[in-house]
Design an enzyme around this catalytic site. Structure first.
Site, mmCIF file in Angstrom:
data_model
loop_
_atom_site.group_PDB
_atom_site.id
_atom_site.type_symbol
_atom_site.label_atom_id
_atom_site.label_comp_id
_atom_site.label_asym_id
_atom_site.label_seq_id
_atom_site.Cartn_x
_atom_site.Cartn_y
_atom_site.Cartn_z
ATOM 1 N N GLY A 38 0.662 -1.085 0.232
ATOM 2 C CA GLY A 38 -0.034 -0.045 -0.142
ATOM 3 C C GLY A 38 0.965 1.174 0.035
ATOM 4 N N CYS A 39 0.416 2.397 -0.254
ATOM 5 C CA CYS A 39 1.170 3.527 -0.536
ATOM 6 C C CYS A 39 1.568 4.189 0.826
ATOM 7 C CB CYS A 39 0.333 4.655 -1.174
ATOM 8 S SG CYS A 39 -1.604 4.926 -0.706
#
Length: 323
Positions: free
Chosen positions: A132-133
């Site tokens: 995920g970012c």
């Protein structure tokens, strides 16, 4: 040359992926699927690549590909994979396979694709769960500490992301009128990306009993993440800096800055820049990434490069936005 397929081709991450791959010397894009726009020219939706790709969106993936990028929303990848040949390798950009207990589907075993953590594992893998970012920005801030068993107390994090982090959907929380000249919090202390952070800490540092307090913010800009965290550290600042430099010296996209940093240094790049500060035994770490590139599509291509033994930076020598 490897042949590439993309599912979820109309979204923001797919847009960045297409822009990177059309200029990648080792790949050929065979098919891009969009169930919303089948038969529509890709450049009609991704107007920033007009004249660069002469293809229509497809309605389904064909078997003449070596690698599939899944760019659809969370919770749908298993349904997609039921129809995909087991001979096709997969890089999934959703959160469906990132946590170990969810990493196996049928005969596929997904490995967590944070290159700075798992490069040797990625080299041997056929299926990658792209991080995920937020979790990318946060993990890159603390990997060197966890590796040296230096995380002893609670970790406090504040991070702000651009509007593209929520994808193309439009609702009252995401539309321009609300986000412009505005800022808001969400999922306080309960953001799903912290599960990835906790998993990585437990891998590197077996006995960490502290808590992780994460406050995410929605920003009034389109792309990028800036994360600042702090935790108590009992060694000197000079020792800390040496640990970071030694840990990241062979990682081509991680940079340490002696000066304070800002988002435009990394927008449109696969870089993560870290700035360290030290105040009364508290180490303060600021990290910046482009959420769509190092936080998604660029990191996916970096994983592809490692999987296929290409140069790690191949196709990813991108210019930052600058001032």
């Amino acid at each position: 040359m490897i042949n590439i397929g993309i599912i979820g081709g109309a979204g923001y991450t797919a847009n960045e992926l297409i822009k990177i791959l059309i200029n990648h010397p080792k790949v050929k894009i065979k098919t891009i699927v969009s169930t919303t726009y089948p038969g529509i020219p890709i450049e009609n939706i991704h107007k920033d690549i007009i004249g660069e790709i002469n293809k229509l969106f497809s309605s389904e993936i064909t078997d003449d590909i070596d690698l599939l990028f899944i760019c659809i929303g969370h919770g749908h990848s298993q349904k997609i994979l039921k129809t995909i040949s087991s001979k096709i390798n997969v890089i999934d950009l959703s959160n469906d396979f990132r946590i170990n207990k969810n990493s196996i589907f049928k005969n596929r075993i997904f490995k967590y694709g944070l290159p700075e953590l798992n490069k040797n594992i990625i080299k041997k893998s056929n299926n990658i769960a792209n991080p995920g970012c937020f979790s990318t920005a946060i993990q890159l801030s603390i990997l060197p500490l966890a590796k040296k068993n230096l995380l002893k107390t609670n970790i406090h994090i504040s991070a702000i992301t651009g509007s593209t982090g929520a994808g193309r959907m439009n609702n009252d929380k995401l539309n321009f009128s609300l986000r412009n000249n505005n800022i808001s919090t969400y999922n306080l202390f309960n953001h799903k990306h912290i599960n990835e952070v906790r998993q990585t800490i437990n891998k590197l540092q077996k006995k960490y009993y502290g808590k992780i307090y994460f406050i995410p913010y929605r920003g009034c800009f389109s792309r990028g993440i800036i994360s600042t965290l702090y935790t108590n550290i009992e060694i000197s600042f000079d020792e800390i800096k040496k640990i970071y430099y030694n840990f990241y010296k062979k990682n081509p996209f991680i940079f340490l800055s002696e000066k304070e940093i800002h988002l435009k240094q990394v927008i449109n790049t696969n870089k993560c820049i870290l700035h360290l500060n030290y105040n009364k035994n508290k180490l303060i770490i600021t990290s910046i990434i482009d959420n769509l590139i190092k936080g998604a599509s660029g990191q996916a291509v970096q994983n592809m490069n490692i999987m296929y033994n290409f140069e790690e930076t191949c196709g990813l020598k991108l210019k930052p936005m600058g001032l």
